[in-house]
Design an enzyme around this catalytic site. Structure first.
Site, PDB file in Angstrom:
ATOM      1  N   ASN A 136     -10.877  85.416 -17.148  1.00  0.00           N
ATOM      2  CA  ASN A 136     -11.847  84.434 -17.644  1.00  0.00           C
ATOM      3  C   ASN A 136     -11.172  83.437 -18.598  1.00  0.00           C
ATOM      4  OD1 ASN A 136     -11.448  85.815 -20.018  1.00  0.00           O
ATOM      5  ND2 ASN A 136     -13.600  86.304 -20.374  1.00  0.00           N
ATOM      6  N   HIS A 138      -9.293  83.937 -21.210  1.00  0.00           N
ATOM      7  CA  HIS A 138      -9.138  84.209 -22.646  1.00  0.00           C
ATOM      8  C   HIS A 138      -7.670  84.402 -23.004  1.00  0.00           C
ATOM      9  CE1 HIS A 138      -9.793  88.846 -21.927  1.00  0.00           C
ATOM     10  NE2 HIS A 138      -8.517  88.563 -21.879  1.00  0.00           N
TER      11      HIS A 138
HETATM   12  C1  F6R Z   1      -4.098  91.674 -24.916  1.00  0.00           C
HETATM   13  C2  F6R Z   1      -4.838  90.431 -24.878  1.00  0.00           C
HETATM   14  C3  F6R Z   1      -5.470  89.923 -23.636  1.00  0.00           C
HETATM   15  C4  F6R Z   1      -4.665  90.186 -22.365  1.00  0.00           C
HETATM   16  C5  F6R Z   1      -5.422  89.683 -21.139  1.00  0.00           C
HETATM   17  C6  F6R Z   1      -4.682  89.974 -19.852  1.00  0.00           C
HETATM   18  O1  F6R Z   1      -3.630  91.941 -26.223  1.00  0.00           O
HETATM   19  O2  F6R Z   1      -4.966  89.829 -25.878  1.00  0.00           O
HETATM   20  O3  F6R Z   1      -5.680  88.543 -23.774  1.00  0.00           O
HETATM   21  O4  F6R Z   1      -3.431  89.544 -22.460  1.00  0.00           O
HETATM   22  O5  F6R Z   1      -6.684  90.294 -21.076  1.00  0.00           O
HETATM   23  O6  F6R Z   1      -4.634  91.354 -19.668  1.00  0.00           O
HETATM   24  P1  F6R Z   1      -3.762  91.976 -18.499  1.00  0.00           P
HETATM   25  O7  F6R Z   1      -2.346  91.656 -18.817  1.00  0.00           O
HETATM   26  O8  F6R Z   1      -4.044  93.449 -18.571  1.00  0.00           O
HETATM   27  O9  F6R Z   1      -4.221  91.347 -17.236  1.00  0.00           O
END
Ligand code: F6R
Length: 242
Positions: A136, A138
């Site tokens: 999304n 973030h």
């Molecule tokens: C983690 C964080 C999140 C992740 C994001 C992607 O500390 O801040 O923004 O980087 O949700 O997560 P993955 O890498 O598991 O797809």
């Protein structure tokens, strides 16, 4: 923004680790901004290998992690403190007292957010901020919203984030509904930003980050206003970027 194409997840991890290693070698007391999640796991593995081979010294490194689930402490294996210990800190010679993750168990969450927010000026600014990206869009847990939030804050996780992160919990109902996250100021004042992304699930998010309008509905789009961003991504994640 500089975009580096990786041939595979392993290649992405090696390339990201090389960039972080160069930062550590050029400034042995660097402040690193660190992320959890699946994306940086391989990068941390590569950094551990470099440490084990004697190439890297973490003894003067400090770190500021992006976020933590509210309600979990570092002994919970789903907490981000546990993740960092398990994936990196326990395997290198970093002084753990120089590593920072929000305290998800703090009774006074506002006070914890203020304390954590102050780190960026007390030990920061961050020299290199490592980021993953949510489906999304973030960064940290800065979820799509009506306005960019600049300070460390408690956030209600969106259904999409809860769904994406439920894969890491035995029962989706166990995923915490709230988290503490650094705000955009901590990320945007980092001297360098390194974002890693792999897989088709991140393709739309990357496209909107790189070429969409800058809007808090697309939190990572704010990175277009940062002077030194490197994105390392595989072909699937880059598939929607011309
Ligand atoms: C983690 C964080 C999140 C992740 C994001 C992607 O500390 O801040 O923004 O980087 O949700 O997560 P993955 O890498 O598991 O797809």
């Amino acid at each position: 923004m500089k975009i580096i194409h990786a041939e595979s997840y392993d290649d992405l991890s090696r390339k990201a680790a090389e960039i972080i290693a160069a930062q550590i070698k050029s400034k042995p007391d660097s402040v690193l901004g660190l992320a959890t999640g699946s994306s940086p796991v391989g990068t941390y593995k590569e950094l551990v290998k470099m440490y084990e081979s004697g190439e890297l010294d973490f003894s003067r490194i400090s770190s500021i992690n992006l976020d933590e689930y509210v309600g979990l402490d570092g002994t919970s294996d789903q907490s981000y403190r546990f993740f960092m210990n398990d994936n990196l800190f326990d395997h290198v010679n970093i002084d753990k007292s120089n590593t920072n993750v929000p305290n998800g168990k703090a009774e006074d969450r506002d006070a914890e957010c203020s304390r954590y927010n102050a780190l960026r000026s007390e030990i920061g600014p961050i020299d290199m901020q490592l980021l993953g990206i949510g489906e999304n869009v973030h960064i940290g847990f800065n979820e799509p919203s009506d306005e960019f939030i600049y300070e460390t804050h408690v956030v209600t996780l969106t259904d999409s984030t809860i769904m994406a992160n439920s894969r890491l919990f035995a029962d989706p109902a166990d995923v915490p509904r709230y988290a503490m996250t650094v705000g955009m100021e901590t990320i945007m004042t980092a001297k360098k930003v390194l974002l890693v992304a792999n897989g088709a699930k991140k393709a739309q998010a990357l496209r909107d980050t790189v070429s969409g309008p800058v809007t808090p509905r697309v939190p990572a789009s704010i990175l277009q206003q940062h002077p030194d961003v490197t994105i390392i991504a595989d072909a699937e994640a880059l598939s929607l970027i011309k």
